[in-house]
Structure formats: structure tokens, C-alpha cells
Design a protein around this motif. Sequence first.
Motif, PDB file in Angstrom:
ATOM      1  N   ASN A 183       3.565  -1.819  -9.747  1.00 21.18           N
ATOM      2  CA  ASN A 183       3.695  -0.999  -8.543  1.00 21.18           C
ATOM      3  C   ASN A 183       4.032  -1.851  -7.325  1.00 21.18           C
ATOM      4  O   ASN A 183       3.899  -3.072  -7.351  1.00 21.18           O
ATOM      5  N   VAL A 184       4.396  -1.170  -6.225  1.00 22.80           N
ATOM      6  CA  VAL A 184       4.606  -1.885  -4.964  1.00 22.80           C
ATOM      7  C   VAL A 184       3.273  -2.468  -4.499  1.00 22.80           C
ATOM      8  O   VAL A 184       2.201  -2.049  -4.952  1.00 22.80           O
ATOM      9  N   TYR A 185       3.344  -3.401  -3.564  1.00 23.65           N
ATOM     10  CA  TYR A 185       2.185  -4.185  -3.137  1.00 23.65           C
ATOM     11  C   TYR A 185       0.929  -3.347  -2.904  1.00 23.65           C
ATOM     12  O   TYR A 185      -0.141  -3.652  -3.447  1.00 23.65           O
ATOM     13  N   THR A 186       1.023  -2.308  -2.111  1.00 21.38           N
ATOM     14  CA  THR A 186      -0.190  -1.561  -1.729  1.00 21.38           C
ATOM     15  C   THR A 186      -0.801  -0.801  -2.897  1.00 21.38           C
ATOM     16  O   THR A 186      -1.981  -0.462  -2.869  1.00 21.38           O
ATOM     17  N   LYS A 187       0.002  -0.531  -3.929  1.00 17.87           N
ATOM     18  CA  LYS A 187      -0.501   0.235  -5.080  1.00 17.87           C
ATOM     19  C   LYS A 187      -0.754  -0.641  -6.306  1.00 17.87           C
ATOM     20  O   LYS A 187      -1.349  -0.183  -7.276  1.00 17.87           O
ATOM     21  N   ALA A 188      -0.316  -1.896  -6.275  1.00 15.59           N
ATOM     22  CA  ALA A 188      -0.564  -2.805  -7.410  1.00 15.59           C
ATOM     23  C   ALA A 188      -1.973  -3.372  -7.274  1.00 15.59           C
ATOM     24  O   ALA A 188      -2.291  -4.006  -6.278  1.00 15.59           O
ATOM     25  N   PRO A 189      -2.842  -3.139  -8.278  1.00 14.33           N
ATOM     26  CA  PRO A 189      -4.214  -3.645  -8.164  1.00 14.33           C
ATOM     27  C   PRO A 189      -4.258  -5.163  -8.305  1.00 14.33           C
ATOM     28  O   PRO A 189      -3.353  -5.779  -8.874  1.00 14.33           O
ATOM     29  N   SER A 190      -5.305  -5.761  -7.764  1.00 11.22           N
ATOM     30  CA  SER A 190      -5.494  -7.210  -7.868  1.00 11.22           C
ATOM     31  C   SER A 190      -6.263  -7.542  -9.141  1.00 11.22           C
ATOM     32  O   SER A 190      -7.174  -6.818  -9.530  1.00 11.22           O
ATOM     33  N   HIS A 250       0.621  -5.791   8.566  1.00 11.02           N
ATOM     34  CA  HIS A 250       1.698  -5.880   7.580  1.00 11.02           C
ATOM     35  C   HIS A 250       2.172  -4.504   7.126  1.00 11.02           C
ATOM     36  O   HIS A 250       3.367  -4.299   6.879  1.00 11.02           O
ATOM     37  N   LEU A 251       1.254  -3.562   7.042  1.00 12.54           N
ATOM     38  CA  LEU A 251       1.619  -2.189   6.662  1.00 12.54           C
ATOM     39  C   LEU A 251       2.514  -1.574   7.732  1.00 12.54           C
ATOM     40  O   LEU A 251       3.517  -0.914   7.419  1.00 12.54           O
ATOM     41  N   ASP A 252       2.155  -1.789   8.999  1.00 13.73           N
ATOM     42  CA  ASP A 252       2.966  -1.256  10.109  1.00 13.73           C
ATOM     43  C   ASP A 252       4.373  -1.844  10.078  1.00 13.73           C
ATOM     44  O   ASP A 252       5.345  -1.168  10.413  1.00 13.73           O
ATOM     45  N   LYS A 253       4.480  -3.089   9.654  1.00 15.53           N
ATOM     46  CA  LYS A 253       5.780  -3.766   9.657  1.00 15.53           C
ATOM     47  C   LYS A 253       6.635  -3.429   8.431  1.00 15.53           C
ATOM     48  O   LYS A 253       7.835  -3.211   8.527  1.00 15.53           O
ATOM     49  N   TYR A 254       6.002  -3.366   7.240  1.00 23.83           N
ATOM     50  CA  TYR A 254       6.773  -3.259   5.989  1.00 23.83           C
ATOM     51  C   TYR A 254       6.601  -1.930   5.254  1.00 23.83           C
ATOM     52  O   TYR A 254       7.328  -1.662   4.296  1.00 23.83           O
ATOM     53  N   GLY A 255       5.605  -1.136   5.624  1.00 24.10           N
ATOM     54  CA  GLY A 255       5.280   0.027   4.797  1.00 24.10           C
ATOM     55  C   GLY A 255       4.586  -0.422   3.525  1.00 24.10           C
ATOM     56  O   GLY A 255       4.073  -1.542   3.449  1.00 24.10           O
ATOM     57  N   ASP A 256       4.612   0.421   2.491  1.00 23.05           N
ATOM     58  CA  ASP A 256       3.888   0.111   1.253  1.00 23.05           C
ATOM     59  C   ASP A 256       4.429  -1.110   0.517  1.00 23.05           C
ATOM     60  O   ASP A 256       3.705  -1.788  -0.199  1.00 23.05           O
TER      61      ASP A 256
END
Length: 448
Positions: A324-331, A195-201
Motif C-alpha cells: 500500500n501507499v505510505y499511510t496505509k502500509a503497516p510497519s 508530511h501529510l499536508d505536503k504529499y497526501g497519503d
Amino acid sequence: MSKKTMLIKNANIVNEGTIFNGDILIEGEYIKEISSSISAKSADVHVFDAEGKYVLPGAIDDQVHFREPGLTHKANIETESKAAIAGGITSFIEMPNTNPQSTTIEKLEEKFDIAAKTSSANYSFMFGGTNDNLDEILKVDEKNVAGLKLFLGSSTGNMLVDDLDVLEKIFKSTNMVISLHCEDEATIKKNFKEHLDKYGDDIPVKYHPVIRSEEACYLSSSKAIELAKKTGARIHVFHLSTAKETSLFSNKIPLKDKKITSEVCVHHLWFTDQDYEEKGTFIKWNPAVKSQKDKDGLWDALLDDRIDVIATDHAPHTLEEKQNVYTKAPSGGPLVQHALPAMLEMHHKGKISIEKVVEKMCHNPAILFQVEKRGYVKEGYFADLVLVDLNNPWTVNKDNILYKCGWSPFEGATFKSRITHTFVNGSLAYKNFKFYDVNAAKRLTFNR
């Protein structure tokens, strides 16, 4: 000084599968007597008319993250324990992934010291296992510590236990309940990279349950259960999120005799992947909120007793962090103030009885962790009691949210049921959005 004595009259008492109208006499910290009618024996008894409200045992939340020490910009024991008692949760068990982590006896006791000074709810903490702290695990006093927590996926710091030899040694070496976060790290990493390769952060959050997939959960849970059966370990699998995993658990024997148990969290019973569009990263949890089919399967397993406990996994982050965007938003998200009202809302919708809510949020955590004299409305037990008005609607908004982070995934929701009073160890700690005696909390002890 004499013990304070209080008489709660005209209460609909919910306990052990029944609801009956009666009175409760509290002497000091304990429930002295429960009867259909009790009269005050002297003038110094404080008589309190419950006016037919429901009286529940205080809920015991077996999984919270109160962020202290080290992450107190998000939350702390003082703020979150207050939110908990406002939500009818009178006892909590907090997780070890703070900063520093509770992976030594010294660091664990430092957290107990903080709670002794600041907690409004009764408290215990889990000890954290790592790949290299077996010696410390063996020093834990099982009468005074809730249990052991292992991350088999999604950990912080060095808390991922991914050495199978170590895991087997831990499983063989302790009698404590070993609570597990089960998600297969290799599966998640592979999905994440795609998903990172496809969409980035800026991965659309709707792909969160694709990245942290059913396969990742089932693979990890099934391996852990296989190892528990091999070693005889006593394991408790936290926050089930898939229908598939529920097939791994049994309802054939009473909870007290089970060696393999499970929990579901409020958010997995309330939200589905259809809610990502509106809620975005505010409902980003690990494990992920998944499909309607998964939610239905979790409800089925909860109601037929394959799932034993309802908890929150209360894990606050700041509004700024969550936006934050997906990769930086904590769960994670805050839940202790709204978990019981949410489950009572499900009662109003005909999904679950009040007696079953009490079983899963009060009785069963007490049985599972062998909590001493809590989780029931019983003579001789601590007077941890919650009064609920089942018909007093209120809407969750910024003005009444008590979490330090100031937001809730339930914002905008209207709950029919209101928690009006919470007693902790016989003291009135909370009443209608105001706090009173918040210094009555005690360290939980365990009957082991």
C-alpha cells in the motif's frame, strides 16, 4: 519408556566466550555431559557426527509478534514458530498487541493454551499494560510470565500508556522486567501532519525516519529512563534505532545487576535510510531504519555492551498490506528465519565474533529475563541446540521462505552460513529445510 539418549560428536561448541571441539551427551530433554570425548555406553545411544559444525545454544528472541489470536491472516504461532526454529531461534517471547490484547490474565492464558498445542519453539508471552489495568498487572505470576510490555508510542488499540501518573504507578508496583517501545507520540503526530499536508497519503517512504525521528525516540527513551531511576523500576528499552539513544545506557556493571537495559533489532543493524529506494515499505518499521551514522552508533554500543540483546521484532504483514501507499502500509516485517544467518553474515564481514553473537542472542536474553536452564550449552540445561555450517551458502527466495506471509526483507540476499539442525528440548525439530519432531516445545519458566 526409557529416555532417549543422543551423542553429538565432533562439534565446535560455542559457549560463554569460548569455542572448543567436543562432544555433547543428551539424555531426554537435558544436556547430560559435555566433554572433549564421550563414548557411547550402549547400543541404544543415537550417535550423531557434527562433522566440525558449530553448535550454538538455541537463540532466545525476546520480541516477536506472531499475530495469534485475531490477525492470523498475517501469521500464527504454528507457522512462525516453525520459521523460528529453522532460523535457530528455539525460544520466543511474544507481544501482547494481538486481537484481543493480552491485557487480562484470562486472555494471556488463552495464548498460552494455543502455544501449548501448536508451537514448535519454547514460548512465553508478555502481559500488556494500559492506562487502566493496574489491578490485572498485579495478578501476573512472575515465575510463569516473561514480563510486562508498555507502548509509550506507536501502539494498537488502547495500549498506548500516555498517562504519566499511571506510568509511575506501574513502574513502582512490579518487580518484573518492563519492556518499552519508546517513541514520543506528540512529536510523531506533528511530523506526520507536516508530511501529510505536503504529499497526501503517498508520502515517499524515505521520509519515514524524518517522521519517526531521532528526536521522537530520544525524548521518549530519556523520559522513561528518568522515571525508572526515580522509581527503581527494572526497564528494558526495545529496538533502539538511533546513535543518540545509546548514550543513555551503561556498560559499567554486569548485565545481571543492571536495572536499565536495551535491545537492538537485526534490521537496524543491517539496513539504513539508503535502502528505502530499493526496498520501499518492505523496510518500514517502527521505530524507523535511520542513517548510516545511527547504524554505526548502534554497532558500537552493541559491541561495547551498552546494548545487551539482539532481537527481531518479527512482525509480519501480508504482501498486499505492505504494498500500500505510505499511510496505509503497516510497519513491521518477518525476521525470525533470517536473523541468526544475518548476524553470522556480519561475522563473516569481520563485524562481530560468533561468541559475541551467541552472547547477545542466547546468553543475554536468558540472563535479562532470568529464563530457567536455557540460553547456554551447559550440563543440566535443556538441550536447545543449533548446528551451523559456516560455509554452506544459500540465497533467500520465495521457495525457502517459511513465514505465512511468504516474503522477507532479505529476499535476494545470499548468506554464507546455514542452520542445518535445530534441537528443541533434546528432540531433533528441524534439519535442512525439513521439520521433524515439532511437538517438543515447552512453556518457558523464570528463575525469579
